[in-house]
Design a protein around this motif. Structure first.
Motif, PDB file in Angstrom:
ATOM      1  N   ALA A 160     -40.066 -63.076  13.890  1.00 29.37           N
ATOM      2  CA  ALA A 160     -40.786 -63.444  15.109  1.00 29.37           C
ATOM      3  C   ALA A 160     -41.046 -64.946  15.176  1.00 29.37           C
ATOM      4  N   GLN A 161     -41.337 -65.564  14.041  1.00 31.40           N
ATOM      5  CA  GLN A 161     -41.627 -67.000  14.033  1.00 31.40           C
ATOM      6  C   GLN A 161     -40.391 -67.809  14.403  1.00 31.40           C
ATOM      7  N   HIS A 162     -39.220 -67.379  13.950  1.00 33.24           N
ATOM      8  CA  HIS A 162     -37.985 -68.085  14.302  1.00 33.24           C
ATOM      9  C   HIS A 162     -37.729 -68.010  15.809  1.00 33.24           C
ATOM     10  N   LEU A 163     -37.999 -66.862  16.407  1.00 34.57           N
ATOM     11  CA  LEU A 163     -37.815 -66.717  17.852  1.00 34.57           C
ATOM     12  C   LEU A 163     -38.820 -67.579  18.611  1.00 34.57           C
ATOM     13  N   TYR A 164     -40.051 -67.591  18.126  1.00 36.68           N
ATOM     14  CA  TYR A 164     -41.081 -68.437  18.741  1.00 36.68           C
ATOM     15  C   TYR A 164     -40.671 -69.905  18.645  1.00 36.68           C
ATOM     16  N   ASN A 165     -40.173 -70.315  17.481  1.00 34.90           N
ATOM     17  CA  ASN A 165     -39.727 -71.694  17.298  1.00 34.90           C
ATOM     18  C   ASN A 165     -38.557 -72.023  18.227  1.00 34.90           C
ATOM     19  N   ILE A 170     -36.375 -75.043  22.960  1.00 37.49           N
ATOM     20  CA  ILE A 170     -35.856 -75.147  24.328  1.00 37.49           C
ATOM     21  C   ILE A 170     -36.788 -76.021  25.163  1.00 37.49           C
ATOM     22  N   GLU A 171     -38.092 -75.851  24.995  1.00 36.99           N
ATOM     23  CA  GLU A 171     -39.048 -76.685  25.725  1.00 36.99           C
ATOM     24  C   GLU A 171     -38.861 -78.165  25.376  1.00 36.99           C
ATOM     25  N   ILE A 172     -38.679 -78.450  24.093  1.00 37.63           N
ATOM     26  CA  ILE A 172     -38.476 -79.835  23.660  1.00 37.63           C
ATOM     27  C   ILE A 172     -37.182 -80.387  24.244  1.00 37.63           C
ATOM     28  N   VAL A 174     -35.646 -79.501  26.991  1.00 40.71           N
ATOM     29  CA  VAL A 174     -35.814 -79.739  28.429  1.00 40.71           C
ATOM     30  C   VAL A 174     -36.582 -81.034  28.662  1.00 40.71           C
ATOM     31  N   TRP A 175     -37.608 -81.277  27.853  1.00 37.88           N
ATOM     32  CA  TRP A 175     -38.388 -82.507  27.990  1.00 37.88           C
ATOM     33  C   TRP A 175     -37.530 -83.724  27.687  1.00 37.88           C
ATOM     34  N   LEU A 176     -36.721 -83.653  26.623  1.00 41.53           N
ATOM     35  CA  LEU A 176     -35.839 -84.769  26.284  1.00 41.53           C
ATOM     36  C   LEU A 176     -34.816 -85.010  27.387  1.00 41.53           C
ATOM     37  N   LEU A 177     -34.326 -83.931  27.953  1.00 36.43           N
ATOM     38  CA  LEU A 177     -33.326 -84.036  29.011  1.00 36.43           C
ATOM     39  C   LEU A 177     -33.878 -84.780  30.222  1.00 36.43           C
ATOM     40  N   SER A 178     -35.157 -84.576  30.488  1.00 39.57           N
ATOM     41  CA  SER A 178     -35.748 -85.193  31.678  1.00 39.57           C
ATOM     42  C   SER A 178     -36.355 -86.575  31.413  1.00 39.57           C
ATOM     43  N   SER A 179     -36.648 -86.886  30.160  1.00 42.70           N
ATOM     44  CA  SER A 179     -37.367 -88.139  29.879  1.00 42.70           C
ATOM     45  C   SER A 179     -36.545 -89.179  29.120  1.00 42.70           C
ATOM     46  N   ARG A 180     -35.592 -88.739  28.319  1.00 40.72           N
ATOM     47  CA  ARG A 180     -34.838 -89.691  27.499  1.00 40.72           C
ATOM     48  C   ARG A 180     -33.777 -90.397  28.338  1.00 40.72           C
ATOM     49  N   ARG A 181     -33.487 -91.643  27.992  1.00 41.30           N
ATOM     50  CA  ARG A 181     -32.473 -92.441  28.684  1.00 41.30           C
ATOM     51  C   ARG A 181     -31.375 -92.843  27.704  1.00 41.30           C
ATOM     52  N   ASN A 182     -30.163 -93.046  28.258  1.00 40.22           N
ATOM     53  CA  ASN A 182     -29.057 -93.502  27.415  1.00 40.22           C
ATOM     54  C   ASN A 182     -29.122 -95.020  27.269  1.00 40.22           C
ATOM     55  N   ALA A 183     -28.102 -95.597  26.634  1.00 38.98           N
ATOM     56  CA  ALA A 183     -28.113 -97.035  26.357  1.00 38.98           C
ATOM     57  C   ALA A 183     -28.132 -97.860  27.636  1.00 38.98           C
ATOM     58  N   PHE A 203     -32.956 -75.684  37.532  1.00 37.00           N
ATOM     59  CA  PHE A 203     -32.796 -75.827  36.088  1.00 37.00           C
ATOM     60  C   PHE A 203     -34.067 -75.380  35.370  1.00 37.00           C
ATOM     61  N   GLU A 204     -35.210 -75.840  35.883  1.00 41.24           N
ATOM     62  CA  GLU A 204     -36.485 -75.487  35.274  1.00 41.24           C
ATOM     63  C   GLU A 204     -36.697 -73.976  35.277  1.00 41.24           C
ATOM     64  N   ARG A 205     -36.339 -73.329  36.374  1.00 41.73           N
ATOM     65  CA  ARG A 205     -36.514 -71.869  36.458  1.00 41.73           C
ATOM     66  C   ARG A 205     -35.624 -71.155  35.448  1.00 41.73           C
ATOM     67  N   GLU A 206     -34.378 -71.599  35.303  1.00 38.58           N
ATOM     68  CA  GLU A 206     -33.448 -70.937  34.372  1.00 38.58           C
ATOM     69  C   GLU A 206     -33.876 -71.147  32.930  1.00 38.58           C
ATOM     70  N   PHE A 207     -34.304 -72.362  32.604  1.00 47.03           N
ATOM     71  CA  PHE A 207     -34.818 -72.613  31.258  1.00 47.03           C
ATOM     72  C   PHE A 207     -36.079 -71.790  31.016  1.00 47.03           C
TER      73      PHE A 207
END
Length: 248
Positions: A160-165, A170-172, A174-183, A203-207
């Motif tokens: 259960a802990q692995h599934l929770y992790n 996935i949350e992390i 999604v956050w990186l996808l929306s906030s991180r920038r390339n070079a 995208f947010e709904r599917e994630f």
């Protein structure tokens, strides 16, 4: 010699009877916007508990969600699939689906797996097809959280802990996808869009669906073991008070 408990003829009979039982089920609810899909009964399901089946269906739906996200990302980021040898977006999607289903290593991930592959795919300096790398790494991470399996049976153990992790990963991501920038200072990938004229949160709904399925399965697994302890105690106490009295 006695036949084995699940001889082919008996297995066929059981499958047929279960199929008839499913066919007899109906609902009076409205179906104007679609119906809940009912998968055909497979003999292998006899080796699955309710939780096993739930995990298998959840894994199937999560992989389908990831491929839908890949399609959406390719539409918004066509330059990504053009980095591949695929002649079209559909061909690139087929290659990605085949690699995920057959668990073929994705070359651009340099042999990395699950969270290591996810970190590489979301790195600012990654120059390959980021859509395929991100989706493949996410799928590999989900498989790892399910013990490396896409179908779960009675002898398989889920943590259960692995599934929770995995849900938090996935949350992390999604956050990186929306906030991180390339070079170059640009978003890694164009995904959700909110502007004066448009509001695209598909995208947010599917994630969110993926995260919800993982969290529910983790909670069900935790509750399963808790209920097993409670049932044991109840049976133990019941054995002391609910007994027939001797008559001779």
């Amino acid at each position: 010699m006695r036949p084995p408990p699940f001889a082919p003829a008996r297995l066929t009979l059981l499958t047929g009877l279960a199929g008839l039982a499913l066919a007899g089920c109906y609902s009076t609810a409205s179906v104007q916007r679609g119906q809940t899909p009912v998968a055909p009964l497979a003999p292998t399901e006899l080796a699955q508990s309710d939780v096993n089946r739930m995990a298998t269906l959840g894994m199937r739906d999560n992989l389908d969600s990831l491929l839908r996200i890949a399609d959406k990302l390719y539409r918004r980021n066509p330059a990504e699939w053009r980095k591949t040898s695929a002649p079209s977006r559909d061909a690139a999607l087929r290659q990605l689906r085949q690699a995920i289903e057959q668990q073929t290593p994705w070359p651009e991930l340099q042999g990395k797996r699950d969270i290591a592959a996810l970190s590489l795919a979301l790195g600012p300096d990654f120059s390959g097809d980021r859509v395929a790398a991100f989706i493949y790494a996410s799928a590999d991470m989900l498989k790892a959280a399910h013990g490396g399996k896409t179908e779960v049976y009675l002898l398989d153990a889920l943590d259960a802990q692995h599934l929770y992790n995995a849900a938090r990963n996935i949350e992390i991501a999604v956050w990186l996808l929306s906030s991180r920038r390339n070079a170059a200072g640009q978003p890694l990938l164009l995904a959700d869009e909110i502007s004066e004229h448009d509001r695209n949160l598909s995208f947010e709904r599917e994630f969110g669906k993926i995260i919800g399925r993982l969290d529910l399965l983790a909670e069900v697994l935790t509750e399963k073991y808790r209920r097993a302890v409670i049932s044991y105690v109840q049976n133990l106490l019941g054995a002391s008070f609910v007994q027939f009295l001797p008559v001779r």
